[in-house]
Design a protein around this motif. Structure first.
Motif: not given
Length: 361
Positions: A125-130, A113-121, A132-142
């Protein structure tokens, strides 16, 4: 009531405005004018993110044309102020000592459940669309997100963490200066560990430590390429590099001593080392793979922390960034015929893990 709140805000009487809003909430909590006043209140307190959320929700929930008009104006004001604030803060960060030094910015995995807020952040911050942010936010590794100037990346990292997006950063100089010793063999485990190691300059010596000194350990596999002959689509012979095997690295992190001890299954001197308990001798005939697996099991039993084993995901994404960094010693010797960015990616990953877990001065 709206006029009273507006007058209080105009006179910079924020305490009075808050009291009026509280009374209003008790009488008519769903009034869109109340929501508008709350947005203006947070805007006056320079809590711009809170104001932006309220204005945006108003645009989605009310049909009152006057409220809609003022909410649109509020959204635009907040966006302009946030942009000015960002530009000012980023400019100040770039003026700090050492701000031009090369650095890296890494995203840490977020799940559930924390992914949505983290993707919005991340998007903000990086001034990208939502998306793209979701695809770049990792779920398993750095994930290595960016290589760039230290001042800029430190600013981005601080903003990401403040907004609920876990991240870390480090300079290339920190990675380069982190002492790393290659372990040749273990000579004793009792009463304390005694290791024969080699420094980056080739100097050999012994290091003694206790198991509790190992604050973190990292395990990773590196592909080993060989040139092979294959047939192309036209049936003609062609030469290409293909993965033939994998070398495995184990890093012990000793934060108390500020160094990394690195084991490699290809260079560890099994015949010069003692067999680790409970074995009384190495397998006969000596099989390096069997001895290496036994060592890993013994390490897992003796080291309190679980190993970090998510290098492969980080490495795949980091390969394209390695050449953007100043050259650094990888402290890995796999007998390659040509250098591989995988070696640099592992040393970078292990170093970043070490630096992220280091006590804050």
């Amino acid at each position: 009531m709206y006029d009273l709140v507006s007058a209080a805000l105009g006179a910079q009487q924020l305490t009075q405005a808050a009291q009026l809003i509280k009374q209003w909430q008790q009488k008519n909590p769903q009034d869109p004018w109340l929501k508008l006043a709350m947005g203006q209140y947070w805007e006056a307190k320079t809590e711009l993110e809170k104001a932006q959320v309220i204005y945006t929700r108003l645009l989605q929930s009310t049909a009152n044309p006057k409220v809609l008009s003022q909410a649109r104006e509020g959204v635009q004001r907040v966006r302009d102020r946030l942009a000015q604030q960002r530009e000012h803060d980023l400019s100040a960060a770039k003026q700090q000592p050492g701000a031009e030094a090369a650095a890296v910015l890494v995203l840490e995995p977020v799940t559930g459940s924390e992914r949505e807020a983290a993707a919005q952040g991340l998007a903000r911050v990086m001034q990208i669309d939502a998306y793209t942010a979701r695809t770049r936010l990792p779920s398993k590794h750095w994930r290595l997100l960016r290589v760039g100037p230290a001042g800029e990346l430190q600013y981005f990292c601080e903003q990401l963490k403040a907004g609920g997006t876990p991240a870390c950063w480090a300079t290339a100089k920190q990675v380069k200066e982190l002492s790393t010793f290659r372990v040749e063999s273990i000579q004793a485990v009792d009463p304390q560990l005694t290791l024969v190691c080699q420094s980056s300059t080739g100097q050999r010596g012994t290091i003694q430590l206790a198991w509790r000194d190992i604050t973190q350990w990292v395990v990773g596999q590196l592909p080993i390429y060989e040139s092979v002959v294959d047939l192309d689509a036209r049936g003609k012979l062609k030469r290409k590099d293909a993965t033939q095997d994998y070398g495995e690295i184990i890093d012990w992190h000793l934060h108390g001593r500020g160094c990394i001890l690195r084991f490699c299954d290809r260079t560890y001197k099994y015949r010069d080392a003692i067999p680790l308990p409970p074995a009384e001798a190495f397998p006969s005939p000596l099989i390096a793979a069997t001895a290496w697996k036994a060592m890993k099991r013994y390490f897992a039993d003796c080291i309190l922390a679980a190993p970090r084993t998510d290098f492969s995901g980080f490495g795949e994404g980091a390969l394209d960034f390695i050449d953007l960094l100043p050259p650094f010693e990888t402290h890995i010797e796999l007998g390659r015929s040509l250098p591989s960015p995988w070696d640099g990616a592992f040393h970078l990953y292990s170093s970043l893990r070490f630096l992220a877990a280091s006590p804050t001065p």
